[in-house]
Every structure is written in structure tokens, then in C-alpha cells.
Write a protein that holds these residues in place. Structure first.
Motif, PDB file in Angstrom:
ATOM      1  N   THR A  65      -0.998  -2.188  19.108  1.00  0.00           N
ATOM      2  CA  THR A  65      -1.340  -3.520  18.584  1.00  0.00           C
ATOM      3  C   THR A  65      -0.908  -3.754  17.133  1.00  0.00           C
ATOM      4  N   GLU A  66      -0.676  -2.685  16.367  1.00  0.00           N
ATOM      5  CA  GLU A  66      -0.301  -2.910  14.958  1.00  0.00           C
ATOM      6  C   GLU A  66       0.293  -1.639  14.354  1.00  0.00           C
ATOM      7  N   ALA A  67       1.236  -1.823  13.441  1.00  0.00           N
ATOM      8  CA  ALA A  67       1.721  -0.711  12.611  1.00  0.00           C
ATOM      9  C   ALA A  67       1.562  -1.133  11.157  1.00  0.00           C
ATOM     10  N   SER A  68       1.001  -0.234  10.336  1.00  0.00           N
ATOM     11  CA  SER A  68       0.884  -0.503   8.888  1.00  0.00           C
ATOM     12  C   SER A  68       1.732   0.541   8.176  1.00  0.00           C
ATOM     13  N   HIS A  69       2.917   0.129   7.774  1.00  0.00           N
ATOM     14  CA  HIS A  69       3.814   1.076   7.098  1.00  0.00           C
ATOM     15  C   HIS A  69       3.341   1.303   5.677  1.00  0.00           C
ATOM     16  N   LYS A  70       3.438   2.556   5.249  1.00  0.00           N
ATOM     17  CA  LYS A  70       3.024   2.905   3.894  1.00  0.00           C
ATOM     18  C   LYS A  70       4.279   3.212   3.086  1.00  0.00           C
ATOM     19  N   TYR A  71       4.261   2.781   1.833  1.00  0.00           N
ATOM     20  CA  TYR A  71       5.462   2.823   0.998  1.00  0.00           C
ATOM     21  C   TYR A  71       5.368   3.867  -0.100  1.00  0.00           C
ATOM     22  N   THR A  72       6.545   4.367  -0.525  1.00  0.00           N
ATOM     23  CA  THR A  72       6.635   5.132  -1.766  1.00  0.00           C
ATOM     24  C   THR A  72       7.240   4.179  -2.804  1.00  0.00           C
TER      25      THR A  72
ATOM     26  N   ALA B  30      11.550   0.139  -4.387  1.00  0.00           N
ATOM     27  CA  ALA B  30      12.749  -0.150  -5.189  1.00  0.00           C
ATOM     28  C   ALA B  30      13.937  -0.439  -4.259  1.00  0.00           C
ATOM     29  N   HIS B  31      14.053   0.365  -3.212  1.00  0.00           N
ATOM     30  CA  HIS B  31      15.164   0.208  -2.277  1.00  0.00           C
ATOM     31  C   HIS B  31      15.058  -1.127  -1.525  1.00  0.00           C
ATOM     32  N   LEU B  32      13.828  -1.436  -1.110  1.00  0.00           N
ATOM     33  CA  LEU B  32      13.592  -2.686  -0.373  1.00  0.00           C
ATOM     34  C   LEU B  32      14.015  -3.896  -1.221  1.00  0.00           C
ATOM     35  N   GLY B  33      13.594  -3.891  -2.491  1.00  0.00           N
ATOM     36  CA  GLY B  33      13.945  -4.994  -3.381  1.00  0.00           C
ATOM     37  C   GLY B  33      15.450  -5.098  -3.571  1.00  0.00           C
ATOM     38  N   ASP B  34      16.066  -3.957  -3.723  1.00  0.00           N
ATOM     39  CA  ASP B  34      17.518  -3.865  -3.916  1.00  0.00           C
ATOM     40  C   ASP B  34      18.285  -4.457  -2.740  1.00  0.00           C
ATOM     41  N   VAL B  35      17.910  -3.998  -1.564  1.00  0.00           N
ATOM     42  CA  VAL B  35      18.588  -4.438  -0.342  1.00  0.00           C
ATOM     43  C   VAL B  35      18.413  -5.948  -0.150  1.00  0.00           C
ATOM     44  N   ALA B  36      17.256  -6.463  -0.553  1.00  0.00           N
ATOM     45  CA  ALA B  36      16.994  -7.892  -0.376  1.00  0.00           C
ATOM     46  C   ALA B  36      17.649  -8.738  -1.468  1.00  0.00           C
TER      47      ALA B  36
ATOM     48  N   PHE C 194      -1.305   8.374  13.047  1.00  0.00           N
ATOM     49  CA  PHE C 194      -0.284   8.309  12.001  1.00  0.00           C
ATOM     50  C   PHE C 194       1.047   8.785  12.559  1.00  0.00           C
ATOM     51  N   ASP C 195       2.087   8.008  12.329  1.00  0.00           N
ATOM     52  CA  ASP C 195       3.438   8.423  12.715  1.00  0.00           C
ATOM     53  C   ASP C 195       4.151   8.882  11.440  1.00  0.00           C
ATOM     54  N   PRO C 196       4.348  10.213  11.285  1.00  0.00           N
ATOM     55  CA  PRO C 196       4.905  10.720  10.023  1.00  0.00           C
ATOM     56  C   PRO C 196       6.381  10.354   9.833  1.00  0.00           C
ATOM     57  N   VAL C 197       7.068  10.048  10.921  1.00  0.00           N
ATOM     58  CA  VAL C 197       8.488   9.682  10.785  1.00  0.00           C
ATOM     59  C   VAL C 197       8.606   8.252  10.245  1.00  0.00           C
ATOM     60  N   ALA C 198       7.860   7.336  10.865  1.00  0.00           N
ATOM     61  CA  ALA C 198       7.881   5.933  10.393  1.00  0.00           C
ATOM     62  C   ALA C 198       7.028   5.767   9.138  1.00  0.00           C
ATOM     63  N   ARG C 199       6.226   6.771   8.789  1.00  0.00           N
ATOM     64  CA  ARG C 199       5.229   6.700   7.718  1.00  0.00           C
ATOM     65  C   ARG C 199       4.368   5.442   7.904  1.00  0.00           C
TER      66      ARG C 199
ATOM     67  N   ASP D   1       0.858  -1.181   0.000  1.00  0.00           N
ATOM     68  CA  ASP D   1       0.000   0.000   0.000  1.00  0.00           C
ATOM     69  C   ASP D   1       0.900   1.239   0.000  1.00  0.00           C
ATOM     70  N   LEU D   2       0.527   2.214  -0.812  1.00  0.00           N
ATOM     71  CA  LEU D   2       1.369   3.420  -0.956  1.00  0.00           C
ATOM     72  C   LEU D   2       0.918   4.512   0.010  1.00  0.00           C
ATOM     73  N   LEU D   3       1.883   5.386   0.299  1.00  0.00           N
ATOM     74  CA  LEU D   3       1.627   6.516   1.201  1.00  0.00           C
ATOM     75  C   LEU D   3       0.514   7.395   0.620  1.00  0.00           C
ATOM     76  N   LYS D   4      -0.390   7.814   1.474  1.00  0.00           N
ATOM     77  CA  LYS D   4      -1.465   8.702   1.033  1.00  0.00           C
ATOM     78  C   LYS D   4      -1.763   9.689   2.151  1.00  0.00           C
ATOM     79  N   PRO D   5      -2.606  10.715   1.885  1.00  0.00           N
ATOM     80  CA  PRO D   5      -2.804  11.737   2.916  1.00  0.00           C
ATOM     81  C   PRO D   5      -3.318  11.158   4.241  1.00  0.00           C
ATOM     82  N   GLU D   6      -2.844  11.774   5.316  1.00  0.00           N
ATOM     83  CA  GLU D   6      -3.170  11.265   6.655  1.00  0.00           C
ATOM     84  C   GLU D   6      -4.679  11.099   6.903  1.00  0.00           C
TER      85      GLU D   6
END
Ligand code: AVI
Length: 322
Positions: free
Chosen positions: A282-289, A294-300, A244-249, A195-200
Motif C-alpha cells: 500500500t505504500e513505500a516511504s523512501h529514506k534519503y541521505t 543533492a543528486h535529486l536536486g541536480d538531476v531536476a 524495510f527494503d534495504p536496496v530501495a532504502r 526524511d533521512l535514512l535511520k536504523p531499521e
């Protein structure tokens, strides 16, 4: 029914996780995997059709539009492993596209035998698909699926859909995908839904819907502790919070105590004090750009082969090759 010794071990691990989480300072926590008992899974199914929660529909639209493209890009796939047993609807799209070319063995990996059985029933009518469920944790199950190929040149497609990757902390997500990559052979593929980052405000509505389904999903965690670990939580004494935690997105779900109170959890041999306003995370749902992905795939250790997004609800399906 689960083997009694195994059931005892599972219950002890649950009790230990709860003991660790509820004694953590300054932030009490409960692992999000415990949201999914029979009640929680049923409530999650309702969340997926809520107008405010666009994740599941977005992914389905992407798969309807691009399953044939995917099948063209991984034409030699004969074995599909899915991390989680998934919704029959989404998986069906992909299996139908792949089996237009050849027979496929589909291996859902899911700790709950009941969910595996349901998945098997949902796909029973697909003639060119053989379902081989694996009732294991993701990596143990994937190792079995990958090893089952022996010395044959079978090609594997691993699917990790629904933005479950978002429920991992950022670093843990990278480590997890690297472990997945290590179980794959060069030329195998990974399909990742994020899921991609979207407005809070959009995110807050999605995780705190006005009908209160997500609140019930979250509060059920305490109900589960009562049922399975002999706890005495008063569910009405807690309320659901999405922030929403804007630092952890990341959008976080918490359970906030409405009053000062003391709770005992029998099987964890634990008494916990709550102050009014204090929360259990109870849960964190990180949102991606797209850059994050691309970075995640690269690192893995993957190479990106294709990416499809949904315009209505920003969501990305990315095809990586090992
Ligand atoms: C399963 N997972 C990807 C969902 C999410 O969006 O993080 C779980 C969920 N929690 C609240 N609503 C949905």
C-alpha cells in the motif's frame, strides 16, 4: 459537494486503479494516495503526534529554527505554492517569516476541497497573507499558480514538505521534481522536506507503532474500498505489516491476508483470491541521505542554496533555487 459528473469520473478512476492494482502479479498493490479519505486523513494527523513517528516534529523544529534564515534567502518572494495543503502549523512558520517583509499570496495545491477549506481557516488570522487554494493535482495546480504571475516579476517559492517526496519511487521523484522545475522561472525557489535514512528498528517502530494507529491507517484503505466501491473486505482478516527494503532504502506498508479468502469489489467488477500470508503493498516511504538529496536536486535542474537538518530525528529541509 463535488459535481456529480466529476464525482462519477473520480470514482471510475479509483475503481480502475483498484482493478489494476489487485490483479497485478506477483505483488498486489493499492496506490498510497487512496489512504487519505476523511478517516485516513484523521488517522494520519494522529500519526504525526505519535512518539515513534518523528518526521513531522523534526520538520517543525527545523522550520521554527530556520524560517527567518529562509526568508532572508528568498527576500523577494511574493507567491508561495505548497504541494499539498500541509499542516497549518508548519506553513504558518514560513508565512510569518516571509510576511515580516512583504504581503504574500499563499496557494495550497490539494485535490481535496475539504482540506483546502480547512487550510484556509487555519491561516485566516494572518493579515498579510492572501490564500488562493487550487483544487488540482500538483502539477496542474502549480502551472496555474505559476501562470497567474503573467509578465510580472513576482518570485515564487514552491514548498514540498513532510517527506511526501519519499512516497514516490526514486526515479519518479526525480522526474516529478524536474517537471516542477520546468514550471518555475530562474530565480524561483523550492523548499523540500525529506526524511533521512535511520536504523531499521527506528523505522519499523515509526511505521508499526505499538498503539496500532498506523495499522488502522493502513487497514482503513480496505474500509474505504468497502464504503466507496462496494467491496466486501473483512478488515479483521488482514493485518498491517511494515518492512524495510534495504536496496530501495524504503519502508513499505503492506496488508497481509490472515487466511485464504475471496473478496469482491462491486464497482471494479472484480473478484480477487487471496492466499494466507499474501500481501497487498500500500505504500513505500523512501529514506534519503544528504547525497541522495543533492543528486535529486541536480538531476531536476536545481542549485542547492541552503540545507538545515534536525539532530534529534534525522530530517533535512533543503532550499533549492531554479
Ligand atoms: C505522508 N507521508 C510522508 C507519510 C510517510 O511517512 O511516508 C505517510 C505515512 N505512512 C505511514 N505513516 C506515515
Amino acid at each position: 459537494m463535488a459535481h456529480p459528473v466529476l464525482a462519477d469520473a473520480v470514482r471510475s478512476a479509483f475503481a480502475e486503479d483498484v482493478r489494476l492494482g489487485l490483479t497485478r502479479v506477483p505483488q498486489k498493490e493499492l496506490p498510497s494516495k487512496y489512504l487519505y479519505d476523511a478517516v485516513g486523513s484523521a488517522l494520519f494527523d494522529v500519526i504525526t503526534v505519535l512518539p515513534e513517528y518523528g518526521v513531522t516534529r523534526a520538520e517543525e523544529r527545523v522550520l521554527i529554527a530556520h524560517a527567518a534564515d529562509l526568508a532572508r534567502l528568498v527576500p523577494n518572494t511574493t507567491r508561495v505554492a505548497e504541494l499539498g495543503s500541509g499542516s497549518g502549523r508548519k506553513t504558518r512558520r514560513i508565512l510569518e517569516a516571509l510576511t515580516a517583509r512583504r504581503d504574500v499570496t499563499y496557494c495550497p495545491i490539494e485535490i481535496s476541497p475539504a482540506a483546502l477549506a480547512q487550510c484556509e481557516r487555519a491561516l485566516r488570522d494572518l493579515e498579510r497573507v492572501r490564500v488562493e487554494g487550487q483544487a488540482f493535482e500538483y502539477l496542474d495546480g502549480l502551472k496555474r499558480v505559476a501562470d497567474a504571475r503573467g509578465r510580472s516579476d513576482e518570485r515564487l517559492l514552491v514548498m514540498f514538505l513532510g517527506s511526501t517526496i519519499g512516497n514516490f519511487r526514486r526515479l519518479a521523484a526525480a522526474h516529478f521534481l524536474r517537471d516542477v522545475r520546468h514550471l518555475m522561472r530562474a530565480g524561483d525557489a523550492l523548499l523540500l522536506g525529506a526524511d533521512l535514512l535511520k536504523p531499521e528498528p527506528v523505522l519499523i517502530e515509526a511505521y508499526d507503532d505499538p498503539a496500532g494507529v498506523t495499522a488502522a491507517f493502513n487497514l482503513n484503505m480496505l474500509g474505504r474500498l468497502n464504503r466507496e466501491l462496494g467491496a466486501d473486505f473483512d478488515l479483521r482478516a488482514f493485518e498491517h505489516v511494515a518492512r524495510f527494503d534495504p536496496v530501495a532504502r524504503a519502508i513499505e506498508m503492506h496488508l497481509r491476508a490472515r487466511s485464504d479468502q475471496t473478496v469482491t469489489i462491486g464497482a471494479a467488477d472484480l473478484t480477487v483470491e487471496f492466499r494466507r500470508g499474501e500481501t497487498i503493498w500500500t505504500e513505500a516511504s523512501h529514506k534519503y541521505t544528504l547525497d541522495d538529496i543533492a543528486h535529486l536536486g541536480d538531476v531536476a535542474g536545481f542549485e542547492q542554496l541552503a540545507q538545515w537538518t534536525d539532530a534529534e530525528w534525522p530530517f533535512a529541509e533543503t532550499l533549492f533555487v531554479a
